[in-house]
Design an enzyme around this catalytic site. Structure first.
Site, mmCIF file in Angstrom:
data_model
loop_
_atom_site.group_PDB
_atom_site.id
_atom_site.type_symbol
_atom_site.label_atom_id
_atom_site.label_comp_id
_atom_site.label_asym_id
_atom_site.label_seq_id
_atom_site.Cartn_x
_atom_site.Cartn_y
_atom_site.Cartn_z
ATOM 1 N N ARG A 168 11.060 6.797 -7.377
ATOM 2 C CA ARG A 168 10.295 6.433 -6.182
ATOM 3 C C ARG A 168 11.155 6.448 -4.922
ATOM 4 O O ARG A 168 10.903 5.706 -3.981
ATOM 5 C CB ARG A 168 9.646 5.048 -6.343
ATOM 6 N N SER A 252 0.255 0.064 -6.826
ATOM 7 C CA SER A 252 1.290 -0.869 -7.266
ATOM 8 C C SER A 252 2.067 -1.382 -6.060
ATOM 9 O O SER A 252 2.620 -0.604 -5.289
ATOM 10 C CB SER A 252 2.252 -0.174 -8.232
ATOM 11 N N GLU A 353 6.766 -1.714 -2.781
ATOM 12 C CA GLU A 353 6.613 -0.261 -2.722
ATOM 13 C C GLU A 353 5.975 0.220 -1.433
ATOM 14 O O GLU A 353 6.398 1.230 -0.882
ATOM 15 C CB GLU A 353 5.804 0.234 -3.936
#
Length: 358
Positions: A168, A252, A353
């Site tokens: 990520r 998320s 995130e």
């Protein structure tokens, strides 16, 4: 100068995000060409205004008071397919809808991104976060990234090895955060693609529902995998659905932490001393051992459906924070409470995130 007709004032940002939160942008403009993008950036620089780039709004959380600058919504379009032997080069504008592209590639029998079905957002965001799900990451298929350098408005290109991809992560989210605006992305997909069922949950689900080995390669098997991924995501409210209150999220909210092997063994011993039952859900990745953040959240005492004011944890997924008619402040307060709780119990700090613009 930018024509006034394409730059609006006091535009509410909430409707431009999947969470439905955020106050007004002082200025707001839609960019459908790189020329318009450069003109707006130059205008903002002359005015001394901060600029925030916005794509599909599925990973951005704006402050309740809004953004005192210029928000540029990227709508750079365009698709092209070029055969290269057993491969096909796919070139897509940054403003193309990501899931629409995945569906189109699956329909053409092109394999490599089918497990990334159902992820909301635009093509331009995929390299920034190295988007991944169910055993696939975009870095596996990326071949070229075109971007605009915000410092000098020059067009630049990057090869995958220049992007510092990680879980990520990329240079566009790290060392070069806010320097480049991605304008186009090229992927290399396999013709007559084969099923990739590396992720245990996806493999079990597919094997229970269909006999993969009896399906032809290409569109038949890729469509089956895509359908399975979409069904799994719907079960968790991880697809855009205006009728689903659990879908008013940014997906998320926390990253799965990656620990060294030594740190993971320490965590296991601590879990045993706590009287914990069962093993810690984790699996090896090149960077270390990835721990399921959802498990950490729930074991720290935050059950699905837990709420704080106008924000809550989704009743279907422990990592999704949802807007229940509240505010950005309430979402961030809930996120902070979860982070502190996990830290106190496991000595692990969960990283957020989404991009938080305050």
């Amino acid at each position: 100068m930018v024509p006034e007709s394409v730059r609006r004032e006091n535009v509410l940002l909430a409707p431009h995000t999947t969470m439905g939160l955020g106050g007004p942008a002082r200025y707001f403009a839609v960019c459908r060409t790189t020329a318009a993008l450069c003109e707006h950036l130059a205008w903002a620089r002359k005015k001394g205004l901060p600029v925030q780039i916005l794509g599909g709004g599925s990973n951005t959380l704006f402050a309740d008071q809004g953004f005192d600058g210029l928000v540029l919504k990227i709508e750079l379009r365009g698709l092209a397919f070029a055969a290269q032997g057993e491969w096909v080069a796919v070139r897509a504008g940054a403003g193309e809808d990501w899931d629409d592209l995945v569906q189109l590639c699956v329909e053409r029998g092109l394999g490599g991104i089918e497990c990334l079905s159902g992820i909301p957002g635009l093509v331009g965001a995929t390299p920034i976060q190295n988007v991944g799900a169910y055993g696939q990451e975009v870095r596996e298929t990326l071949v070229r990234i075109a971007a605009l350098d915000r410092q000098n408005f020059a067009a630049v290109e990057f090869a995958p090895e220049e992007c510092d991809f990680n879980y990520r992560q990329s240079r566009f989210k790290g060392a070069d955060k806010d320097r480049y605006i991605i304008t186009q992305v090229s992927y290399r997909l396999r013709r007559e693609g084969r099923a990739q069922l590396q992720y245990p949950e996806l493999r079990r689900y597919v094997e229970e529902c269909i006999e993969v080995e009896k399906l032809e390669q290409g569109r038949p098997v890729l469509s089956a995998v895509r359908a399975a991924v979409l069904q799994l995501r719907r079960r968790k409210s991880m697809v855009i659905d205006p009728a689903d209150p659990n879908a008013r999220s940014l997906g998320s909210f926390f990253l799965n932490p990656i620990l060294s092997e030594g740190a993971f063994r320490t965590l296991e011993r601590c879990w045993e001393k706590m009287g914990g039952r069962g093993s810690i859900p984790a699996f090896a990745v090149p960077e270390g051992i990835k721990i399921a953040a959802a498990w950490l959240v729930e074991q720290a005492g935050f059950a699905k459906g837990y709420s704080r004011g106008g924000a809550a944890i989704s009743s279907r997924h422990a990592l999704a924070l949802i807007n229940c008619g509240g505010s950005t402040r309430e979402v961030l307060d809930l996120a902070g409470e979860i982070q502190q709780g996990v830290k106190a119990r496991f000595d692990i700090w969960l990283e957020r995130e989404p991009v938080v613009v305050c």
